[in-house]
Design an enzyme around this catalytic site. Structure first.
Site, mmCIF file in Angstrom:
data_model
loop_
_atom_site.group_PDB
_atom_site.id
_atom_site.type_symbol
_atom_site.label_atom_id
_atom_site.label_comp_id
_atom_site.label_asym_id
_atom_site.label_seq_id
_atom_site.Cartn_x
_atom_site.Cartn_y
_atom_site.Cartn_z
ATOM 1 N N GLY A 1 60.391 34.064 64.648
ATOM 2 C CA GLY A 1 59.054 34.599 64.878
ATOM 3 C C GLY A 1 59.021 36.107 64.727
ATOM 4 N N GLN B 1 56.012 44.517 66.039
ATOM 5 C CA GLN B 1 57.387 44.659 65.535
ATOM 6 C C GLN B 1 57.430 45.238 64.123
ATOM 7 O OE1 GLN B 1 58.487 40.384 66.650
ATOM 8 N NE2 GLN B 1 60.421 41.485 66.911
ATOM 9 N N CYS C 1 65.947 38.472 69.429
ATOM 10 C CA CYS C 1 64.722 39.135 68.984
ATOM 11 C C CYS C 1 65.069 40.070 67.831
ATOM 12 C CB CYS C 1 64.126 39.937 70.150
ATOM 13 S SG CYS C 1 62.620 40.829 69.723
ATOM 14 N N LEU C 2 64.258 40.063 66.786
ATOM 15 C CA LEU C 2 64.539 40.911 65.621
ATOM 16 C C LEU C 2 64.482 42.399 65.967
ATOM 17 C CD1 LEU C 2 62.545 38.953 62.880
ATOM 18 C CD2 LEU C 2 65.022 38.983 63.207
ATOM 19 N N HIS D 1 57.548 33.728 73.395
ATOM 20 C CA HIS D 1 58.236 34.971 73.045
ATOM 21 C C HIS D 1 57.300 35.896 72.240
ATOM 22 C CE1 HIS D 1 62.036 37.150 71.607
ATOM 23 N NE2 HIS D 1 61.077 37.651 70.849
ATOM 24 N N GLU D 2 56.626 35.337 71.235
ATOM 25 C CA GLU D 2 55.785 36.176 70.358
ATOM 26 C C GLU D 2 54.531 36.658 71.076
ATOM 27 O OE1 GLU D 2 57.200 37.308 67.834
ATOM 28 O OE2 GLU D 2 58.822 35.849 67.916
ATOM 29 N N HIS E 1 55.168 39.617 73.094
ATOM 30 C CA HIS E 1 55.198 40.858 72.318
ATOM 31 C C HIS E 1 53.817 41.515 72.267
ATOM 32 C CE1 HIS E 1 59.149 41.521 70.609
ATOM 33 N NE2 HIS E 1 59.248 40.278 70.183
#
Ligand code: ZN
Length: 155
Positions: free
Chosen positions: A46, A51, A89-90, A131-132, A135
């Site tokens: 994701g 991000q 996480c990226l 998770h997203e 963000h």
């Protein structure tokens, strides 16, 4: 064109993102395309707009070869049960921790065509959505560690 991924502790990751007024706006449609490309290149599950440096309520998810584009997503219901699984996480590369999430969530959002969608997500998809959406509210997965006191997993 793939975009650069913002890394923690960039302050944009801590901002509450703005609601998108017009999903069909060409700049939003272009951003969606670029985010999907960025997610694919990064081999991620994701990616949320903050991000890639855009403080907007938009995220993309790729679970089991199914692509989800979520505009202005809202969690409308959560299961009582939770489960623990490894997460990364990226924006926090190389760090993986065991995080507790709801088993199931109901999410309402606008898709890439601007149509309202309601989905009941389970397992990895539910985890990715939680998770997203975090963000978009300036919350990172590592914030959940403090609450859950789970052990750090070494890699
Ligand atoms: Zn993340």
């Amino acid at each position: 064109m793939a975009l650069d991924i913002v890394k923690n502790p960039d302050p944009i990751l801590r901002k509450v993102a703005e609601k998108i007024k017009d999903p069909m706006d060409p700049t939003i449609q272009k951003l969606i395309k670029e985010m999907l490309e960025t997610l694919k290149n990064a081999n991620g599950v994701g990616l949320a707009a903050p991000q890639v440096g855009q403080s907007m309520r938009l995220c993309v998810i790729d679970v089991d070869d199914e692509i989800y584009v979520l505009i202005n997503p809202q969690i409308t219901a959560k299961s009582k049960s939770k489960y623990i699984s490894e997460e990364g996480c990226l924006s926090i590369p190389g760090e993986f921790y065991l995080i507790e999430r709801y088993d199931e969530v109901k999410v309402r959002y606008l898709n890439q065509e601007g149509k309202q969608v309601k989905i009941k997500a389970r397992g990895l998809l539910a985890r990715a959505m939680q998770h997203e959406i975090d963000h978009l509210d300036g919350i990172l997965f590592i914030d959940h560690l403090k609450k859950s006191k789970l052990n750090k997993k070494k890699n």
